[in-house]
Design a protein around this motif. Structure first.
Motif, mmCIF file in Angstrom:
data_model
loop_
_atom_site.group_PDB
_atom_site.id
_atom_site.type_symbol
_atom_site.label_atom_id
_atom_site.label_comp_id
_atom_site.label_asym_id
_atom_site.label_seq_id
_atom_site.Cartn_x
_atom_site.Cartn_y
_atom_site.Cartn_z
ATOM 1 N N LEU A 30 0.831 -1.211 0.000
ATOM 2 C CA LEU A 30 0.000 0.000 0.000
ATOM 3 C C LEU A 30 0.862 1.256 0.000
ATOM 4 C CD1 LEU A 30 -2.867 -0.938 2.504
ATOM 5 C CD2 LEU A 30 -3.048 -0.656 0.029
ATOM 6 N N GLU A 31 1.936 1.255 0.788
ATOM 7 C CA GLU A 31 2.846 2.405 0.815
ATOM 8 C C GLU A 31 3.493 2.620 -0.553
ATOM 9 O OE1 GLU A 31 5.553 1.446 3.921
ATOM 10 O OE2 GLU A 31 4.059 1.625 5.517
ATOM 11 N N LEU A 32 3.939 1.536 -1.183
ATOM 12 C CA LEU A 32 4.554 1.639 -2.510
ATOM 13 C C LEU A 32 3.531 2.098 -3.549
ATOM 14 C CD1 LEU A 32 6.619 -1.684 -2.446
ATOM 15 C CD2 LEU A 32 7.543 0.640 -2.267
ATOM 16 N N LEU A 33 2.317 1.601 -3.430
ATOM 17 C CA LEU A 33 1.283 1.961 -4.390
ATOM 18 C C LEU A 33 0.891 3.432 -4.270
ATOM 19 C CD1 LEU A 33 -0.456 0.745 -6.621
ATOM 20 C CD2 LEU A 33 -2.157 0.150 -4.891
ATOM 21 N N GLN A 34 0.898 3.952 -3.045
ATOM 22 C CA GLN A 34 0.590 5.373 -2.851
ATOM 23 C C GLN A 34 1.575 6.249 -3.612
ATOM 24 O OE1 GLN A 34 -1.866 7.086 -1.082
ATOM 25 N NE2 GLN A 34 -2.170 6.136 0.915
ATOM 26 N N VAL A 35 2.846 5.853 -3.645
ATOM 27 C CA VAL A 35 3.850 6.615 -4.393
ATOM 28 C C VAL A 35 3.473 6.666 -5.867
ATOM 29 C CG1 VAL A 35 6.275 6.683 -5.098
ATOM 30 C CG2 VAL A 35 5.672 6.044 -2.749
ATOM 31 N N GLN A 36 3.055 5.526 -6.411
ATOM 32 C CA GLN A 36 2.665 5.479 -7.817
ATOM 33 C C GLN A 36 1.395 6.296 -8.070
ATOM 34 O OE1 GLN A 36 4.724 4.178 -9.867
ATOM 35 N NE2 GLN A 36 6.023 3.192 -8.335
ATOM 36 N N LEU A 37 0.459 6.268 -7.145
ATOM 37 C CA LEU A 37 -0.774 7.038 -7.297
ATOM 38 C C LEU A 37 -0.488 8.532 -7.311
ATOM 39 C CD1 LEU A 37 -3.039 4.952 -4.891
ATOM 40 C CD2 LEU A 37 -3.290 5.096 -7.368
ATOM 41 N N HIS A 38 0.397 8.983 -6.406
ATOM 42 C CA HIS A 38 0.774 10.404 -6.393
ATOM 43 C C HIS A 38 1.451 10.798 -7.703
ATOM 44 C CE1 HIS A 38 -0.361 11.578 -2.374
ATOM 45 N NE2 HIS A 38 0.277 10.556 -1.832
ATOM 46 N N ALA A 39 2.304 9.906 -8.220
ATOM 47 C CA ALA A 39 3.032 10.206 -9.453
ATOM 48 C C ALA A 39 2.092 10.265 -10.655
ATOM 49 C CB ALA A 39 4.116 9.153 -9.676
ATOM 50 N N SER A 40 1.043 9.465 -10.642
ATOM 51 C CA SER A 40 0.129 9.393 -11.780
ATOM 52 C C SER A 40 -0.956 10.465 -11.745
ATOM 53 C CB SER A 40 -0.542 8.011 -11.820
ATOM 54 O OG SER A 40 0.411 6.987 -11.912
ATOM 55 N N ARG A 41 -1.101 11.117 -10.615
ATOM 56 C CA ARG A 41 -2.230 12.039 -10.408
ATOM 57 C C ARG A 41 -2.311 13.127 -11.459
ATOM 58 N NH1 ARG A 41 -6.082 14.693 -10.133
ATOM 59 N NH2 ARG A 41 -7.240 15.442 -8.331
ATOM 60 N N SER A 42 -1.167 13.669 -11.883
ATOM 61 C CA SER A 42 -1.169 14.836 -12.767
ATOM 62 C C SER A 42 -0.987 14.490 -14.241
ATOM 63 C CB SER A 42 -0.060 15.805 -12.334
ATOM 64 O OG SER A 42 1.196 15.144 -12.359
ATOM 65 N N LEU A 43 -0.967 13.208 -14.598
ATOM 66 C CA LEU A 43 -0.786 12.834 -16.001
ATOM 67 C C LEU A 43 -2.000 13.259 -16.831
ATOM 68 C CD1 LEU A 43 0.776 9.263 -15.643
ATOM 69 C CD2 LEU A 43 1.937 11.421 -16.153
ATOM 70 N N PRO A 44 -1.773 13.683 -18.080
ATOM 71 C CA PRO A 44 -2.883 14.177 -18.917
ATOM 72 C C PRO A 44 -4.018 13.174 -19.086
ATOM 73 C CG PRO A 44 -0.762 14.638 -19.944
ATOM 74 C CD PRO A 44 -0.482 13.766 -18.763
ATOM 75 N N GLU A 45 -3.678 11.883 -19.185
ATOM 76 C CA GLU A 45 -4.722 10.884 -19.410
ATOM 77 C C GLU A 45 -5.647 10.702 -18.211
ATOM 78 O OE1 GLU A 45 -0.826 8.409 -18.938
ATOM 79 O OE2 GLU A 45 -1.433 10.412 -19.590
ATOM 80 N N HIS A 46 -5.254 11.267 -17.074
ATOM 81 C CA HIS A 46 -6.086 11.155 -15.879
ATOM 82 C C HIS A 46 -6.836 12.444 -15.576
ATOM 83 C CE1 HIS A 46 -3.068 7.818 -14.642
ATOM 84 N NE2 HIS A 46 -4.043 7.334 -15.371
ATOM 85 N N LYS A 47 -6.950 13.287 -16.567
ATOM 86 C CA LYS A 47 -7.739 14.500 -16.409
ATOM 87 C C LYS A 47 -9.191 14.119 -16.125
ATOM 88 C CE LYS A 47 -8.950 18.867 -18.639
ATOM 89 N NZ LYS A 47 -8.857 19.680 -19.874
ATOM 90 N N GLY A 48 -9.776 14.731 -15.155
ATOM 91 C CA GLY A 48 -11.128 14.362 -14.732
ATOM 92 C C GLY A 48 -11.139 13.531 -13.469
ATOM 93 N N LEU A 49 -9.942 13.093 -13.009
ATOM 94 C CA LEU A 49 -9.859 12.379 -11.738
ATOM 95 C C LEU A 49 -10.162 13.347 -10.598
ATOM 96 C CD1 LEU A 49 -8.985 9.641 -10.346
ATOM 97 C CD2 LEU A 49 -6.776 10.745 -10.006
ATOM 98 N N ILE A 50 -10.995 12.922 -9.682
ATOM 99 C CA ILE A 50 -11.393 13.796 -8.574
ATOM 100 C C ILE A 50 -10.573 13.499 -7.325
ATOM 101 C CG2 ILE A 50 -13.311 14.436 -7.054
ATOM 102 C CD1 ILE A 50 -15.173 13.812 -9.430
#
Length: 699
Positions: free
Chosen positions: A668-688
């Motif tokens: 879960l700790e490792l996955l949180q790092v990936q989630l933070h990194a992916s948050r601002s990617l263009p393909e995730h526009k619309g993520l709340i």
């Protein structure tokens, strides 16, 4: 002398290591002190988590801001309290500052030091009068005496498995009284799962111990009330704190006893923000404080039952059985009505109605349980198959006949009932299914010619979330039941647990079959607990218990769940369920977490989770320990949630499970790092947003 302070404020966890922000000050401040600090353009409350006499090497001192004020009138929060918050933040994967601030009363965040000083002057002095109350108003039963002796001789944790009406509350009160008598500073925390159960417990505790030194904590209190209770507990003048799940974070410097009543109840699990389990934190906090903790229930959670198996089998709790009711009281006789033999569309079977009329004629009360509020779950057009779907959610709007509205119970969207079908214009639109409003109306019609012993007409009352919206309405309705003014009580699960209805001799579950074949593996456990708890409302007066009954209307009378219910055999039911879960690799033999994402489109919500998982699986810089942890964990592809859309927000979830709690949390700790990194990617526009739910109760 200048000092550098690590301060917990409500900020994103990734803003600084550990979720702490560093400030500089020359004001006297100690670890645990409450302070006010600038944060962006605002001034906010913070808790000092660390004090340094030299600046941390990783920070530029030119960027540090000054502490605004120190609330030195309040004693610093204890090391144990800070450890509880820190553990909760780590375990439930939330920011430390977020958990710390949520654990404090909201009004504390807005008061200046001057205003705080005024509040502190109003707090009562410490009292020792509570210790004088050891005495029970009635003699203890032999099983109560035995349980109290076992608690005195062991350290626990304890699981009190007591039948409804066996006197569990008296055991709690006796244990607390002995604790307070032994230690003039000792404090006790007593928790119940829901707000509507606190008045009953509060009345009983104050009748035993007096008003002074007893405070409550729950979300139904006003800001000033919550602050006053919190300060009294923090200063030690409140010897007993009563509350719901939020009370687990109460600052109690001399905590020696924790009681978690109805410990199986899902309400102990927070469903917003940090999704903590107050029951599980009670176990952790007791160990932290060197306090004793008792979990009590007639239908313990399967996790607690599993932990209370014999020590030789790996059990960690001490199981304390109290199978008999107080005095000559008996558990209700369970009758099953096979609805396959009743006329089609029958709501209340003829045998059940005859039994209710018989109770009315004797001046006794009946209670009917239907766990669905409103008049009907759906409004339906038979011509075109239109149904009252919510335009904002993946759910139907419920028909409420009283105010002629269609109301979504998920987003709150409400409209007047249309005169004709919105799709085809058909005027013949009708309700499908039944809710408590319809059951109340139907009962009143069936009992219109039945009279009470005094010749008065029968009174039917409904208690659910709709009938108790106004302040004081629940208390008034319960008073009507206790006084005998009400003959038949209709309601949802609100009436099924914790209430001591002395006049009820018949309880009926009208339509419980829906949970028998649910995809949720916890559904049978919840149903059995609900039915056992509801049945426990009948025959609580020993003089009437011999003829008390529980009726279950079902199309599956031979189902093993109902077989166990008829015998009031929770152990048999629990062992059978645990066996099934062990074979299926489900909790408590494994540990689970859900990662949930909310977005404007379902495809974005799912892609965000799946991409983070893919990045985690292919991470090249992973250490050997991290790789080993990942190998022990199963991460399933993202799927829509059971209710996919709420308030125009699409929701997806990804299940993670492992037989190793340690491995699960590392992933879960490792996955949180990936989630933070992916948050601002263009393909995730619309993520709340995304959130983590550790030990989820619903999947």
């Amino acid at each position: 002398m200048q000092k550098w302070l690590d301060i917990a404020v409500s900020a994103p966890a990734h803003s600084q290591v550990g979720g702490l922000l560093t400030y500089v000050t020359e004001l006297p401040a100690a670890v645990g002190q409450l302070v006010r600090v600038p944060f962006g353009s605002r001034e906010v409350l913070g808790v000092v988590w660390g004090v340094h006499t030299s600046p941390p090497s990783s920070l530029s001192t030119h960027t540090l801001r000054q502490v605004t004020a120190v609330l030195d009138g309040i004693e610093p929060l204890s090391a144990n309290w800070r450890q509880l918050v820190q553990f909760s933040a780590q375990y439930y994967q939330r920011a430390l500052g977020e958990v710390a601030m949520a654990a404090l009363p909201p009004q504390l965040r807005d008061l200046t030091p001057v205003q705080m000083a005024r509040r502190l002057k109003k707090q009562p002095a410490s009292t020792e009068s509570l210790a004088a109350a050891l005495q029970s108003p009635w003699p203890l039963s032999s099983q109560q005496t035995e349980v109290l002796a076992q608690m005195a001789a062991a350290t626990g944790p304890f699981l009190l498995h007591g039948a409804t009406g066996s006197g569990k509350t008296e055991v709690y009160l006796q244990a607390v009284a002995r604790c307070l008598a032994d230690n003039p500073k000792a404090q006790a925390l007593m928790m119940v799962p829901e707000i509507n159960l606190t008045p009953q417990l509060e009345a009983r505790v104050k009748a035993r111990f007096g008003d002074e030194g007893v405070v409550s904590m729950h979300s139904g209190m006003t800001g000033p009330q919550r602050l006053k209770s919190w300060l009294a507990a923090h200063q030690g003048s409140a010897r007993i704190v009563l509350g719901t799940r939020m009370a687990i974070f109460a600052s109690m410097p001399h905590l020696k006893w924790i009681v978690v009543d109805e410990e199986h109840d899902a309400s102990y699990k927070q469903q917003e923000g940090a999704r903590y389990s107050a029951r599980d934190l009670a176990i952790y906090r007791a160990r932290l404080e060197g306090a004793k903790v008792i979990l009590g229930s007639a239908t313990p959670s399967l996790e607690s039952w599993h932990h209370s198996r014999p020590a030789a089998e790996g059990g960690r709790y001490v199981r304390l059985p109290m199978p008999a009711r107080i005095g000559a009281g008996q558990l209700p006789f369970v009758r099953r009505v096979d609805m396959n033999h009743q006329p089609r569309k029958t709501v209340l079977s003829a045998p059940l109605m005859a039994a209710i009329q018989e109770r009315v004629a004797k001046g006794e009360q009946s209670m009917l349980l239907l766990n669905r509020r409103g008049y009907a779950p759906v409004l339906h057009c038979a011509d075109c198959d239109w149904k009252s779907e919510c335009s904002h959610c993946s759910a139907f709007r419920v028909f409420h006949k009283i105010d002629r509205t269609l109301r979504c119970h998920h987003c709150g969207f409400t409209e007047r009932v249309p005169r004709v079908c919105p799709a085809c214009g058909n005027a013949d639109i009708a309700p499908m299914g039944r809710g408590t409003e319809q059951l109340e109306e139907h009962l009143a019609e069936l009992l219109v010619d039945v009279k009470r012993p005094d010749g008065q007409p029968v009174k039917v009352m409904r208690i659910d979330a709709d009938s108790t919206k106004l302040k004081g309405s629940l208390e008034a309705q319960l008073a009507g039941v206790h006084s005998g003014e009400v003959d038949v009580l209709v309601g949802t699960q609100m009436i099924a647990k914790g209430h001591d209805f002395r006049r009820i001799t018949l309880v009926a579950a009208v339509n419980p079959d829906g949970a028998l074949f649910s995809s949720d593996f916890r559904a049978p456990e919840r149903l059995f607990a609900l039915l056992m708890q509801a049945g426990g409302r009948a025959g609580r007066d020993a003089a009437q218990s011999a003829n008390s009954e529980m009726w279950v209307q079902t199309f599956h009378p031979g189902h093993p769940l109902f077989e166990a219910l008829k015998k009031h055999d929770y152990p048999a039911f629990a062992e059978q369920q645990l066996k099934e879960r062990l074979e299926a690799g489900l909790p408590p033999s494994t540990f689970q977490a859900l990662i949930r994402s909310d977005a404007r489109m379902q495809s974005v919500a799912q892609a965000f989770l799946n991409q983070a998982n893919a990045q985690l699986q292919s991470a090249l810089d992973m250490s050997a320990n991290d790789a080993a942890a990942l190998a022990e964990v199963s991460v399933y592809p993202a799927v829509p949630m059971s209710i996919q859309r709420v308030a125009n927000v699409e929701r997806a979830q990804m299940l993670i499970e492992s037989p190793s709690r340690k491995a699960l949390h590392r992933v879960l700790e490792l996955l949180q790092v990936q989630l933070h990194a992916s948050r601002s990617l263009p393909e995730h526009k619309g993520l709340i947003r995304w959130l983590v739910d550790v030990d989820p109760l619903a999947i």
